[in-house]
Design a protein around this motif. Structure first.
Motif, mmCIF file in Angstrom:
data_model
loop_
_atom_site.group_PDB
_atom_site.id
_atom_site.type_symbol
_atom_site.label_atom_id
_atom_site.label_comp_id
_atom_site.label_asym_id
_atom_site.label_seq_id
_atom_site.Cartn_x
_atom_site.Cartn_y
_atom_site.Cartn_z
ATOM 1 N N THR A 2 0.840 -1.196 0.000
ATOM 2 C CA THR A 2 0.000 0.000 0.000
ATOM 3 C C THR A 2 0.875 1.245 0.000
ATOM 4 N N ASN A 3 0.252 2.389 -0.295
ATOM 5 C CA ASN A 3 0.992 3.647 -0.252
ATOM 6 C C ASN A 3 1.567 3.902 1.137
ATOM 7 N N LYS A 6 4.552 1.689 1.687
ATOM 8 C CA LYS A 6 5.669 2.226 0.905
ATOM 9 C C LYS A 6 6.275 3.438 1.610
ATOM 10 N N VAL A 103 6.249 7.956 -3.855
ATOM 11 C CA VAL A 103 4.958 7.422 -3.445
ATOM 12 C C VAL A 103 3.954 8.572 -3.612
ATOM 13 N N ASP A 273 -4.957 4.721 -1.327
ATOM 14 C CA ASP A 273 -4.755 3.802 -2.430
ATOM 15 C C ASP A 273 -5.964 3.813 -3.361
ATOM 16 N N LYS A 276 -9.451 -1.109 -5.717
ATOM 17 C CA LYS A 276 -9.104 -2.279 -6.518
ATOM 18 C C LYS A 276 -10.222 -2.561 -7.512
#
Length: 278
Positions: A2-3, A6, A103, A273, A276
């Motif tokens: 995930t951000n 990161k 990021v 994020d 999805k």
């Protein structure tokens, strides 16, 4: 990844580099704010936090500025606030920037059109300065008001101001100061802010964080809390924390071992994020 995950990974890279440079050049630093809280309460980063704040006394901050650029290598750059966002105003901290990876960030939303391309979406460590403070609370209040006046004028050099962050009276004052500052040189205002920040001379018993964001300038610390460091665990590392970390955290957070409400446990700098796809 995930951000947020990161961001944590890049923060570790930044912090290890800073720690290494400070040891090599004899510079004392202090883990600060949420980073310090994470070290004490979580023995790591706060799970939902996404930045690291570091504090230096003015003497050690000047040592940090004197580190040769070559010592940082190609992936790191120590950048003054006036160089990070040259033609607009965001705030005053110097930042250690990691250029080796990126990021998605929302940190600079207030000045996003003015951030140089090389710094966009790059994680940073914020470097805060502990300057001499008056021992008289009244004198320190007057110093704070002077700095707040300059800070408010600097805000006139933003594309826009998010007034939802302030109360009614603050909105009026900030609007007036920004209107005045818009017609003044930003570089001159920055120079004046630094002069006033360092204006308390002689031996005093207190520090204050002179380049904190405007609402946090009120932090007024006993110098004894910074008279020595202790290494506290942060994941797989140990970083330098002020000896009086309990007193500092109590001043800032009150019951600092108590977790905040769940709705407050959100990152402030990295973008959420993307959803999805099904």
């Amino acid at each position: 990844m995930t951000n947020l995950e990161k961001a944590h990974e890049l923060n570790r890279i930044l912090m290890r580099k800073l720690d290494s440079i400070c040891k090599e050049y004899g510079i004392t630093y202090y883990y600060d704010s949420g980073a310090l809280l994470g070290a004490v309460r979580h023995q790591d980063f706060i799970p939902w936090d996404d930045d690291i704040d570091i504090a230096f006394t003015r003497e050690n901050y000047n040592k940090l500025l004197a580190v040769p650029k070559s010592a940082w290598g190609d992936d790191f750059e120590l950048v003054l606030a006036k160089d990070l966002i040259p033609d607009s105003f965001f705030d005053f901290p110097t930042r250690l920037v990691y250029l080796g990876d990126s990021v998605p960030l929302q940190s600079y939303a207030k000045v996003e059109n003015h951030v140089p391309e090389k710094y966009k979406d790059r994680m940073v460590l914020d470097c805060f300065i502990l300057d001499n403070a008056y021992d008289s609370q009244f004198k320190q209040l007057m110093l704070r008001l002077r700095l707040t006046m300059i800070y408010g004028q600097c805000m006139g050099h933003r594309d826009s101001i998010d007034y939802s962050e302030y109360g009614t009276l603050q909105k009026i004052v900030i609007g007036m100061l920004a209107a005045i500052g818009k017609h003044k040189s930003l570089n001159k205002l920055r120079e004046k802010y630094e002069r006033v920040s360092m204006s308390v001379k002689g031996n005093t018993n207190h520090y204050y964080y002179s380049n904190y964001p405007m609402p946090d300038l009120k932090a007024w610390c006993d110098k004894e809390w910074f008279n020595g460091t202790v290494d506290l665990k942060v994941g797989d590392d140990y970083f330098s924390c002020p000896k009086g970390y309990k007193e500092i955290l109590t001043m800032v957070y009150g019951d600092y071992m108590k977790l905040p409400p769940e709705e407050s446990r959100v990152p402030m700098h990295v973008k959420p994020d993307a959803p999805k796809e099904n």
